[in-house]
Design an enzyme around this catalytic site. Sequence first.
Site, PDB file in Angstrom:
ATOM      1  CE  LYS A   1      -0.752   0.118   5.017  1.00  0.00           C
ATOM      2  NZ  LYS A   1       0.020   1.343   5.265  1.00  0.00           N
TER       3      LYS A   1
ATOM      4  CD  GLU B   1      -1.977   1.497   8.457  1.00  0.00           C
ATOM      5  OE1 GLU B   1      -3.068   0.889   8.492  1.00  0.00           O
ATOM      6  OE2 GLU B   1      -0.881   0.918   8.341  1.00  0.00           O
TER       7      GLU B   1
END
Length: 716
Positions: free
Chosen positions: A32, A220
């Site tokens: 990511k 996140e």
Amino acid sequence: MDLLRDLNPAQREAVQHYTGPALVVAGAGSGKTRTVVHRIAYLIRHRGVYPTEILAVTFTNKAAGEMKERLARMVGPAARELWVSTFHSAALRILRVYGEYIGLKPGFVVYDEDDQLALLKEVLGGLGLETRPQYARGVIDRIKNRMWSVDAFLREAEDWVGGLPKEQMAAVYQAYEARMRALGAVDFNDLLLKVIGLFEAHPEVLHRVQQRARFIHVDEYQDTNPAQYRLTRLLAGAERNLMVVGDPDQSIYGFRNADIHNILNFEKDYPDARVYRLEENYRSTEAILRVANAVIEKNALRLEKTLRPVRSGGDPVFLYRAPDHREEAAFVAREVQRLKGRGRRLDEIAVLYRTNAQSRVLEEAFRRQNLGVRIVGGVGFYERREVKDVLAYARAAVNPADDLAVKRVLNVPARGIGQTSLAKLSQLAETARVSFFEALRRAGEVLARPQAQAVQRFVALIEGLANAAYDTGPDAFLRLVLAETGYADMLRREPDGEARLENLEELLRAAREWEEQHAGTIADFLDEVALTARAEEPEGEVPAEAVTLMTLHNAKGLEFPVVFIVGVEEGLLPHRSSTARVEDLEEERRLFYVGITRAQERLYLTLSEERETYGRREAVRASRFLEDIPEAFLQPLSPFGEPLGAGREPVAVRPTRRSSAAGGFRGGEKVRHPRFGQGLVVAASGEGDRQEVTVHFAGVGLKKLLVKYAGLERIE
């Protein structure tokens, strides 16, 4: 298009996203950060976006620093003009420029944790209230992260919070806020709240900042709290060039006010959002990911995805059932020793557990094997505050001349003996050339009557314990300490009291185990503890070659070639405090999933058949989460790490509670309801006609139903 050359198709699509909202559902080990960095570089190099128009928000300074370094390698000097920071750093930067709009003076002070604790100590003293400043700070953080008013706090909070009745804690909060205003200071969480207030009161300021953050990235996102969510929504504004990256399957910080619904509801907040799923996992082997997928797919609160391995094959996931917790720890230590003999470095191995109390027996097992350990996010068992306090009582009883032990517990629990009294007593001991305990006996010479009486009660307590010290075994003596001092009752009123009581239960277990092998008194046990604690203390730095021990929560964001997850049992994983609510149970399953996905090459799951609880040896059940894993995915092991297969009795996973009625549910079944349609059973309790299930129905949510009357139809 060299930026896209080394990306997989899903990453490439996300990187090329230009305008409008986007959700990147990024599974564990799916790259990511790589995707976010490439996307920022792509916007600059191929879409003509100025670096001064890009904001990237991460959760830690370390992550922000790493992102800046990677961007510098990709876009060169332009990286210096990018805005890459944590939420709080971004908020502080805004307030330094525009804070005067809301009454903040230039050069306002930001209080760090030590400043906060000092101020709270002053506030608590002024109100005549007794609780640890750390607990009050935790409550204040909770109020601010959830954006509660005082009325909302009084309405939503438990009756007893932070060691005080909630009405008294509300008074602490109001007094603290008044002092902060008078001092012209803000604390860490104020940074977000004051920026939100600034933007809502001054739209022109918000518009200026939005021009500096036209393209926003939030990493996140599953860990954002209400304040961070609100700030993100304000910054995204009308242009809505917002890309959030995260994985609801790794949302494990509910206790820190993270709200999983922020990411689950992103498509409701932004109906035109594009969704990109990163499902190729570069970290773990195929065998490990099979287990991870089998576990997490039973959760209802998630966004659909399935991790696919880039690395095929690999060792099977190993399962070991130990007769008790000591043998479980011994097995882990033996297996680590065996892996070391085969060339595996100790720093490539991690042992993960649900509660800190589990570390004690592991530390001792590794010490017996002469293997170094590094405890992450905590301290050695015998260095924990509650353990040292109770042992200090024992030391004071055995030897009242032990001034350090006596001083440590003189006002623990609180007895109204403050620092001023302590200083006078210490001066008396020095002047009279007697022990500190002897000075306590003469407290009436230097203290006012109320304080002197409190000291005399403490002296009587220690003398009573001293009389029992040589007639009582270590286990019984430590239980006497907890009962007579009120220490356990004190912990029950503390926010983290449950974890600390678990550590004390582990201390009692250590005392019982010592008694089983030795005949001796509490004084002998204290000698053993002193040697053990000394063995835990590293000389200088912990060696690089050490096994990492940590809780599952602390393992988030890390990875290791070899991982052991110990205590995969009901009551530990899921923890006994997290089985009453479906939401808590699902977070426990996510925690297990996070642990599994830390492993790169080799994964061990271990559990015990018996474990001592409150002094009683009881049979324990395997975690219900193990039932989510097909038997074919697990390789049972013998006590010496040998695979158990044909011709050997398998180590069967003992089932969790099941309904004895025909067609009873245990969780994980797909069903159809005549009114709510198709759903997934996420929890079941009770048996027969009294069985109750919680079912998640698409578009409806969670429903609790009595099986006898629900009319549920199983779907194969």
